[in-house]
Design a protein around this motif. Structure first.
Motif, PDB file in Angstrom:
ATOM      1  N   LYS A  86      16.155  85.445 -14.210  1.00 37.42           N
ATOM      2  CA  LYS A  86      16.086  86.838 -13.751  1.00 37.42           C
ATOM      3  C   LYS A  86      15.005  87.000 -12.683  1.00 37.42           C
ATOM      4  CE  LYS A  86      17.554  89.047 -18.049  1.00 37.42           C
ATOM      5  NZ  LYS A  86      17.151  90.024 -19.079  1.00 37.42           N
ATOM      6  N   THR A  87      13.844  86.434 -12.940  1.00 38.11           N
ATOM      7  CA  THR A  87      12.734  86.564 -11.988  1.00 38.11           C
ATOM      8  C   THR A  87      13.083  85.934 -10.644  1.00 38.11           C
ATOM      9  OG1 THR A  87      11.138  86.574 -13.793  1.00 38.11           O
ATOM     10  CG2 THR A  87      10.283  86.071 -11.599  1.00 38.11           C
ATOM     11  N   GLU A  88      13.671  84.742 -10.658  1.00 39.80           N
ATOM     12  CA  GLU A  88      14.066  84.092  -9.404  1.00 39.80           C
ATOM     13  C   GLU A  88      15.097  84.931  -8.658  1.00 39.80           C
ATOM     14  OE1 GLU A  88      13.663  79.338 -10.276  1.00 39.80           O
ATOM     15  OE2 GLU A  88      15.226  80.442 -11.366  1.00 39.80           O
ATOM     16  N   THR A  89      16.028  85.528  -9.400  1.00 37.71           N
ATOM     17  CA  THR A  89      17.051  86.368  -8.779  1.00 37.71           C
ATOM     18  C   THR A  89      16.422  87.575  -8.094  1.00 37.71           C
ATOM     19  OG1 THR A  89      18.661  85.673 -10.436  1.00 37.71           O
ATOM     20  CG2 THR A  89      19.172  87.684  -9.198  1.00 37.71           C
ATOM     21  N   ILE A  90      15.512  88.244  -8.791  1.00 35.92           N
ATOM     22  CA  ILE A  90      14.841  89.405  -8.197  1.00 35.92           C
ATOM     23  C   ILE A  90      14.047  88.988  -6.964  1.00 35.92           C
ATOM     24  CG2 ILE A  90      13.129  91.233  -8.584  1.00 35.92           C
ATOM     25  CD1 ILE A  90      15.881  91.630 -10.028  1.00 35.92           C
ATOM     26  N   ASP A  91      13.355  87.849  -7.049  1.00 33.53           N
ATOM     27  CA  ASP A  91      12.595  87.360  -5.889  1.00 33.53           C
ATOM     28  C   ASP A  91      13.518  87.100  -4.699  1.00 33.53           C
ATOM     29  OD1 ASP A  91      10.338  87.523  -7.459  1.00 33.53           O
ATOM     30  OD2 ASP A  91      10.101  85.346  -7.693  1.00 33.53           O
ATOM     31  N   HIS A  92      14.674  86.486  -4.947  1.00 33.36           N
ATOM     32  CA  HIS A  92      15.637  86.235  -3.862  1.00 33.36           C
ATOM     33  C   HIS A  92      16.201  87.540  -3.308  1.00 33.36           C
ATOM     34  CE1 HIS A  92      15.900  81.845  -3.731  1.00 33.36           C
ATOM     35  NE2 HIS A  92      15.771  81.854  -5.046  1.00 33.36           N
ATOM     36  N   LEU A  93      16.433  88.520  -4.177  1.00 33.06           N
ATOM     37  CA  LEU A  93      16.914  89.818  -3.709  1.00 33.06           C
ATOM     38  C   LEU A  93      15.881  90.502  -2.821  1.00 33.06           C
ATOM     39  CD1 LEU A  93      18.782  91.454  -6.720  1.00 33.06           C
ATOM     40  CD2 LEU A  93      19.700  90.997  -4.449  1.00 33.06           C
ATOM     41  N   LEU A  94      14.619  90.434  -3.219  1.00 30.54           N
ATOM     42  CA  LEU A  94      13.568  91.028  -2.389  1.00 30.54           C
ATOM     43  C   LEU A  94      13.567  90.402  -0.997  1.00 30.54           C
ATOM     44  CD1 LEU A  94      10.735  91.222  -5.058  1.00 30.54           C
ATOM     45  CD2 LEU A  94      11.743  93.185  -3.855  1.00 30.54           C
ATOM     46  N   ARG A  95      13.666  89.089  -0.938  1.00 30.20           N
ATOM     47  CA  ARG A  95      13.690  88.395   0.366  1.00 30.20           C
ATOM     48  C   ARG A  95      14.957  88.754   1.137  1.00 30.20           C
ATOM     49  NH1 ARG A  95       8.548  88.123   0.118  1.00 30.20           N
ATOM     50  NH2 ARG A  95       7.714  86.497  -1.215  1.00 30.20           N
ATOM     51  N   LYS A  96      16.095  88.801   0.436  1.00 32.44           N
ATOM     52  CA  LYS A  96      17.353  89.184   1.088  1.00 32.44           C
ATOM     53  C   LYS A  96      17.232  90.578   1.704  1.00 32.44           C
ATOM     54  CE  LYS A  96      22.259  89.973   0.137  1.00 32.44           C
ATOM     55  NZ  LYS A  96      23.310  90.040  -0.894  1.00 32.44           N
ATOM     56  N   GLY A  97      16.532  91.465   0.993  1.00 30.35           N
ATOM     57  CA  GLY A  97      16.348  92.832   1.475  1.00 30.35           C
ATOM     58  C   GLY A  97      15.257  92.983   2.520  1.00 30.35           C
ATOM     59  N   GLY A  98      14.597  91.880   2.885  1.00 26.27           N
ATOM     60  CA  GLY A  98      13.625  91.921   3.961  1.00 26.27           C
ATOM     61  C   GLY A  98      12.176  92.030   3.545  1.00 26.27           C
ATOM     62  N   TYR A  99      11.891  91.963   2.245  1.00 30.41           N
ATOM     63  CA  TYR A  99      10.494  92.030   1.799  1.00 30.41           C
ATOM     64  C   TYR A  99       9.799  90.718   2.118  1.00 30.41           C
ATOM     65  CZ  TYR A  99       6.423  92.933  -1.077  1.00 30.41           C
ATOM     66  OH  TYR A  99       5.140  93.132  -1.507  1.00 30.41           O
ATOM     67  N   GLN A 100       8.616  90.793   2.724  1.00 29.19           N
ATOM     68  CA  GLN A 100       7.922  89.582   3.152  1.00 29.19           C
ATOM     69  C   GLN A 100       6.553  89.394   2.511  1.00 29.19           C
ATOM     70  OE1 GLN A 100       7.917  90.014   7.403  1.00 29.19           O
ATOM     71  NE2 GLN A 100      10.078  89.503   7.572  1.00 29.19           N
ATOM     72  N   GLY A 101       6.124  90.345   1.724  1.00 33.03           N
ATOM     73  CA  GLY A 101       4.786  90.264   1.148  1.00 33.03           C
ATOM     74  C   GLY A 101       4.743  89.468  -0.138  1.00 33.03           C
ATOM     75  N   PRO A 102       3.556  89.397  -0.737  1.00 34.24           N
ATOM     76  CA  PRO A 102       3.429  88.718  -2.028  1.00 34.24           C
ATOM     77  C   PRO A 102       4.151  89.528  -3.106  1.00 34.24           C
ATOM     78  CG  PRO A 102       1.342  89.740  -1.387  1.00 34.24           C
ATOM     79  CD  PRO A 102       2.281  89.905  -0.234  1.00 34.24           C
ATOM     80  N   VAL A 103       4.725  88.822  -4.080  1.00 34.23           N
ATOM     81  CA  VAL A 103       5.466  89.486  -5.150  1.00 34.23           C
ATOM     82  C   VAL A 103       4.662  89.350  -6.436  1.00 34.23           C
ATOM     83  CG1 VAL A 103       7.613  89.551  -6.462  1.00 34.23           C
ATOM     84  CG2 VAL A 103       7.656  88.964  -4.034  1.00 34.23           C
ATOM     85  N   GLY A 104       4.234  90.484  -6.952  1.00 39.72           N
ATOM     86  CA  GLY A 104       3.485  90.513  -8.204  1.00 39.72           C
ATOM     87  C   GLY A 104       4.002  91.618  -9.096  1.00 39.72           C
ATOM     88  N   ASP A 105       3.301  91.849 -10.189  1.00 37.24           N
ATOM     89  CA  ASP A 105       3.727  92.862 -11.156  1.00 37.24           C
ATOM     90  C   ASP A 105       3.901  94.234 -10.520  1.00 37.24           C
ATOM     91  OD1 ASP A 105       3.824  90.996 -13.182  1.00 37.24           O
ATOM     92  OD2 ASP A 105       1.841  91.494 -13.993  1.00 37.24           O
ATOM     93  N   ASP A 106       3.037  94.586  -9.574  1.00 39.99           N
ATOM     94  CA  ASP A 106       3.141  95.891  -8.927  1.00 39.99           C
ATOM     95  C   ASP A 106       4.470  96.043  -8.193  1.00 39.99           C
ATOM     96  OD1 ASP A 106       2.238  93.891  -7.135  1.00 39.99           O
ATOM     97  OD2 ASP A 106       1.394  95.393  -5.776  1.00 39.99           O
ATOM     98  N   VAL A 107       4.937  94.982  -7.567  1.00 39.20           N
ATOM     99  CA  VAL A 107       6.219  95.018  -6.853  1.00 39.20           C
ATOM    100  C   VAL A 107       7.357  95.126  -7.855  1.00 39.20           C
ATOM    101  CG1 VAL A 107       7.793  93.735  -5.333  1.00 39.20           C
ATOM    102  CG2 VAL A 107       5.333  93.748  -4.872  1.00 39.20           C
ATOM    103  N   TYR A 108       7.333  94.311  -8.910  1.00 44.53           N
ATOM    104  CA  TYR A 108       8.384  94.352  -9.936  1.00 44.53           C
ATOM    105  C   TYR A 108       8.472  95.738 -10.575  1.00 44.53           C
ATOM    106  CZ  TYR A 108       8.505  89.214  -9.736  1.00 44.53           C
ATOM    107  OH  TYR A 108       8.612  87.907  -9.331  1.00 44.53           O
ATOM    108  N   GLU A 109       7.336  96.333 -10.869  1.00 42.59           N
ATOM    109  CA  GLU A 109       7.321  97.641 -11.534  1.00 42.59           C
ATOM    110  C   GLU A 109       7.855  98.758 -10.647  1.00 42.59           C
ATOM    111  OE1 GLU A 109       3.275  98.044 -12.900  1.00 42.59           O
ATOM    112  OE2 GLU A 109       3.508  96.356 -14.296  1.00 42.59           O
ATOM    113  N   ALA A 110       7.753  98.591  -9.343  1.00 43.79           N
ATOM    114  CA  ALA A 110       8.220  99.627  -8.411  1.00 43.79           C
ATOM    115  C   ALA A 110       9.714  99.525  -8.096  1.00 43.79           C
ATOM    116  CB  ALA A 110       7.407  99.550  -7.115  1.00 43.79           C
TER     117      ALA A 110
END
Length: 134
Positions: A86-110
């Motif tokens: 699940k975590t890898e999928t969300i990380d790949h989705l963030l990148r697919k959507g253009g997110y380029q920053g660090p991914v931490g709990d704050d990003v997941y929670e938002a």
């Protein structure tokens, strides 16, 4: 948009105008098959991990690096086909959507996540020809 018109329009767009691939040539047509996934059962999730790999497709909404609204989705089969958690999928989705920053709990929670299921149908060119001559 009616389903039949939408299918025609998106088939042409994906075959001829998807910038990730070169357009399909006429000589390739006999070797093609077409798969359509009808998305169903949309549900807002409690958080970005409230879904099942192999069962749900996921659509996420998040804020990009400059605060802009971004979205991305994967069909239900993508995570399991890629062997992602699940975590890898969300990380790949963030990148697919253009997110380029660090991914931490704050990003997941938002992240706002909508999960869905799909029904998939496939038709080869030979099957299509057989149907269209009947």
């Amino acid at each position: 948009m009616e389903l039949s018109n939408g299918l025609r329009d998106y088939a042409l767009t994906s075959a001829l105008h998807d910038s990730r691939f070169r357009p399909i040539s006429l000589r390739e047509v006999p070797f093609l098959s077409c798969t359509v996934s009808l998305l169903t059962d949309f549900e807002k999730a409690k958080d970005c991990m409230d879904w099942e790999v192999g069962k749900h497709g996921v659509w996420i909404e998040f804020r990009g690096n400059r605060g802009e609204r971004r979205t991305a989705t994967f069909l239900p089969q993508i995570a399991s086909e890629q062997g992602w958690s699940k975590t890898e999928t969300i990380d790949h989705l963030l990148r697919k959507g253009g997110y380029q920053g660090p991914v931490g709990d704050d990003v997941y929670e938002a992240i706002k996540l909508t999960r869905y299921q799909s029904q998939k149908a496939e038709l080869s060119y030979d099957d299509y020809k057989a149907m269209s001559t009947e």
